[in-house]
Design an enzyme around this catalytic site. Structure first.
Site, PDB file in Angstrom:
ATOM      1  N   ASP A  41      21.568  40.930  57.035  1.00  0.00           N
ATOM      2  CA  ASP A  41      22.537  41.917  56.547  1.00  0.00           C
ATOM      3  C   ASP A  41      23.441  41.293  55.465  1.00  0.00           C
ATOM      4  O   ASP A  41      23.524  40.064  55.345  1.00  0.00           O
ATOM      5  CB  ASP A  41      23.390  42.365  57.751  1.00  0.00           C
ATOM      6  N   ASP A  68      22.904  53.399  56.614  1.00  0.00           N
ATOM      7  CA  ASP A  68      23.536  53.517  57.932  1.00  0.00           C
ATOM      8  C   ASP A  68      23.642  54.981  58.329  1.00  0.00           C
ATOM      9  O   ASP A  68      23.971  55.288  59.469  1.00  0.00           O
ATOM     10  CB  ASP A  68      24.930  52.873  57.918  1.00  0.00           C
TER      11      ASP A  68
HETATM   12  C1  DGJ Z   1      25.574  47.193  58.688  1.00  0.00           C
HETATM   13  C2  DGJ Z   1      24.174  47.588  59.049  1.00  0.00           C
HETATM   14  O1  DGJ Z   1      23.687  48.526  58.144  1.00  0.00           O
HETATM   15  C3  DGJ Z   1      24.172  48.134  60.470  1.00  0.00           C
HETATM   16  O2  DGJ Z   1      22.888  48.586  60.793  1.00  0.00           O
HETATM   17  C4  DGJ Z   1      24.632  47.050  61.394  1.00  0.00           C
HETATM   18  O3  DGJ Z   1      23.719  46.001  61.406  1.00  0.00           O
HETATM   19  C5  DGJ Z   1      26.003  46.571  60.986  1.00  0.00           C
HETATM   20  N1  DGJ Z   1      26.038  46.188  59.603  1.00  0.00           N
HETATM   21  C6  DGJ Z   1      26.448  45.408  61.827  1.00  0.00           C
HETATM   22  O4  DGJ Z   1      27.630  44.890  61.382  1.00  0.00           O
END
Ligand code: DGJ
Length: 730
Positions: free
Chosen positions: A472, A542
């Site tokens: 990430d 997300d």
């Molecule tokens: C952003 C990601 O897109 C989410 O799926 C998740 O992993 C969060 N970060 C965790 O902080």
């Protein structure tokens, strides 16, 4: 002076008559122009043609369908136009030479071509400044079958002193006067890949990112250019462009006073000028281009085929069905909770469990996004027996285990930041900006680069049973300065950062080749074909509301293959579980829900959907995609995948809004064999009274189905159908 027109239009019926210039279509491909040898960069269906003018200045005279160049041109627009001399629009290249001269005048030296592997033909066109020892090489890789041309540029300074490069496009295209329709893919966090098309008008239209890292948060580095008319799915001339680069980018489209269009694509020159010492080279990212005279459908299939074969890792290996705990637990979990999720996941048929954020940090536990990032030791309170115990439990239960990392970032509330406050990106004398309560680490610093590699490497080495990593990156760069780089090299930060990042990713890939990797950046903040070359898939957004995902996934499908697009069933939007599953099933399926909170009916439905997905996954993940109905401007959306021999297909229909009076209920399929008989069955239905989850629809010929024989009467919003189409013996 000659009039400057380059002919890039290839529709045989299309004639342009601008300022006395008529382009006829006689299909002749030039071997020699003005007595000079043309250089052709060709794929099976398309070609770019270059030729030097009488002064040996290289010109691009054609990009379009192979064999359709009319042999006539009247052009002085250079193939790689440089600033400061006689070109007075935005330049592809701008250099200040050793003695302060701000102009560059490139002349063709030679070109060479070689077959790299039977499918890729590489062309190198060597240019040199007419006076200075400054060299520019245009490098093209023409992927024959996929009709994709990848271009990058190499600069070499053989002058006596350093030069500064201010503009460094990866590709420069010139189009003859006409109408051009530009589609961009813009958005923001949780709202990625919105498609907007507009007619280009005089002036400059720029699509860009200045965010440095996680640079695609507001725009994916891709575009479509409809030539002569808006881009259409099944016909018309269109170019798809995608920059393989995770940093800031810039695509600019500028008309000149005669209506020609210049398109420049590459890294964003904003804050990124490059000082090149004598003897050094500088390489631009690759720009990927596909030209199609059969619309965006064919263009996307080219990109998707290329993506599976060259763009993503193991693009022909079907992906596992995964359960992720992020939306199920967020930071609130312990070993017991996770193991119970493994058990539930196994019972439903999941193959992989992904532990997300929150498993690390002790002095500053990672219990929310304010603390702990950078301190990659296991949180002893949540996981007293470490990651190892989770791997053991997962193995015992019979599910693969994966884990989340964000190695490029740090929370100010962390031991790492206490120890190394100078490891972050920031400007001297300026306050730091704490987006998402975190800071970017400065990967241009070799110590930081090593730390970042070690975060991932140590985790995977200590836990060899980790099968999957989600990488990430949750913030972009503001105050883009480096405490490590010398004052005069501050503008190298973002490029050097990415050289380091790719090096880290490459080393992780090579040292841990069996670990599958998901690319994530707070959703789609880093989706591009350079980063993807180290990853198997990406997290598109997300936003997992399946209604929004229909649009988001539609946008990504323009360039990226379904096998790389992670679609998860979650609670976002509180939509019916069937709709959520159907949308997730149309890409690489997974789930982010607390299984303990699903009711009996939802559990039964999920179990069946997972089993069905396993049965048809090869078609969805490896098949050829045909988009059928766009969600833009329609109340429903539909697309389908067809396997290689066209004997098996899966079609998805999503009714995103209530049907309006007069809306057609039928869906015309594509890509089938007209004379073949196909059995159509609706699958993944909510069970009927007798528990059946599928229903026969009928037997039709491919032609009937492609003519619209499939009647899909979904009227209410947020309903959907999945059809399995199987060839039967004629
Ligand atoms: C952003 C990601 O897109 C989410 O799926 C998740 O992993 C969060 N970060 C965790 O902080």
């Amino acid at each position: 002076m000659k009039k400057l027109y380059i002919h890039l239009l290839v529709v045989s019926a299309m004639f342009f008559n601008m300022a006395g210039q008529v382009f006829a279509q006689d299909g002749a491909t030039p071997k020699n122009l003005d007595g000079k040898q043309a250089i052709t960069v060709a794929t099976e269906k398309t070609e770019m043609i270059f030729t030097p003018d009488g002064d040996n200045r290289l010109q691009l005279i054609f990009y379009g369908t192979k064999g359709s160049f009319n042999g006539k041109y009247d052009s002085l627009a250079e193939a790689y136009f440089s600033g400061g001399s006689d070109f007075y629009y935005s330049p592809a290249l701008r250099v200040t030479h050793e003695d302060g001269n701000t102009s560059t005048l490139l002349k063709l030296q030679k070109s060479e071509q070689k077959n790299l592997d039977g499918n890729i033909v590489e062309t190198r066109i060597y240019l040199k400044d007419d006076y200075y020892n400054f060299y520019v090489t245009l490098v093209f890789k023409a992927y024959q079958k996929e009709n994709l041309i990848a271009q990058h540029v190499v600069f070499e300074n053989k002058e006596k002193k350093a030069v500064t490069i201010y503009n460094f496009a990866s590709t420069a295209l010139t189009f003859s006067p006409g109408k051009y329709y530009l589609t961009q893919f813009h958005g923001k966090w949780a709202d990625e890949m919105n498609m907007v098309e507009e007619l280009l008008t005089p002036g400059i239209k720029v699509l860009d990112s200045k965010l440095g890292v996680r640079a695609h948060e507001m725009r994916n580095p891709t575009f479509l250019l409809g030539i002569g008319e808006p881009a259409r799915e099944d016909n018309g001339n269109v170019i798809g462009g995608s920059l393989a680069w995770s940093g800031s980018f810039e695509f600019s489209f500028e008309f000149d006073e005669n209506g020609r269009l210049f398109a420049l694509c590459g890294m964003n020159p904003y804050m990124e000028q490059r000082i090149l010492e004598p003897g050094k080279t500088f390489v631009t990212p690759e720009m990927l281009l596909v030209y199609s005279n059969k619309g965006t459908g064919e263009m996307s299939r080219s990109f998707q085929d290329w993506g599976r074969k060259y763009g993503v890792r193991e693009g022909y290996t079907p992906r596992s069905i995964l359960l992720n705990n992020w939306e199920a637990t967020f930071f609130d979990f312990d070993e017991k909770k996770l193991v119970s999720l493994f058990e539930g996941a196994k019972k439903l048929g999941f193959e992989l469990f992904l532990l997300d954020d929150g498993w690390f940090g002790n002095k500053y536990p990672r219990n929310d996004d304010h603390a702990g990032l950078g301190d990659w030791d296991v949180n002893k309170k949540k996981l007293p027996n470490g990651v190892e115990a989770l791997c053991v439990a997962a193995e015992k239960i019979g599910i693969d285990f994966g884990i989340w990392v964000e190695p490029e970032m740090v929370n100010p509330k962390s031991e790492l930041y206490e120890k190394h406050p100078d490891w972050v990106i920031g400007q001297k004398h300026r306050p730091l900006n704490f987006r998402r309560n975190q800071l970017n680490l400065d990967l241009s610093n070799p110590d930081v680069r090593e730390f970042c590699f070690n975060v991932v490497d140590h985790l995977l080495t200590a836990n060899p049973d980790i099968r999957f990593v989600k990488w990430d990156a949750n913030r972009f760069v503001t105050n883009g300065g480096s405490y490590y780089l010398k004052p005069e090299l501050q503008s190298h930060l973002i490029y050097d950062y990415h050289v380091a990042l790719y090096d880290i990713m490459d080393r992780v890939m090579k040292k841990h080749p069996n670990v599958r990797m998901m690319l994530c950046s707070g959703g789609g903040g880093r989706v591009d074909y350079k980063a993807l070359s180290y990853f198997h898939e990406f997290w598109p957004s997300d936003n997992t509301d399946p209604v929004q995902r229909v649009y988001i996934q539609w946008g990504y499908s323009m360039f990226y293959p379904s096998i790389a697009v992670a679609g998860h069933v979650t609670h976002w939007g509180a939509r019916p579980i069937k709709f959520a599953f159907d949308v997730a099933m149309s890409v690489r399926m997974g789930m982010d829900r607390d299984l303990a909170k699903l009711n009996e009916q939802e559990l039964a439905f999920s179990k069946n959907a997972i089993a069905e997905y396993k049965r048809v996954r090869d078609v969805v993940q490896l098949g050829t995609q045909y988009r059928l109905i766009s969600p833009y401007g329609s109340n429903r959306s539909a697309s389908m995948y067809v396997n290689e021999d066209k004997s098996h297909a899966i079609a998805f229909v999503f009714q995103i809004k209530n049907a309006a009076e007069g809306d057609s209920t039928t869906v015309a399929l594509k890509g089938l064999i007209p004379g073949k008989q196909y059995k159509v069955r609706e699958i993944n239905r909510m069970p009927d009274a007798s528990g059946k989850t599928s229903a026969e629809v009928g037997v039709f010929s491919g032609k009937q189905l492609m003519d619209g024989a499939l009647d899909c009467r979904l009227n209410a919003e947020i309903t959907s159908s999945v059809y399995e189409i199987t060839a039967v013996a004629n």
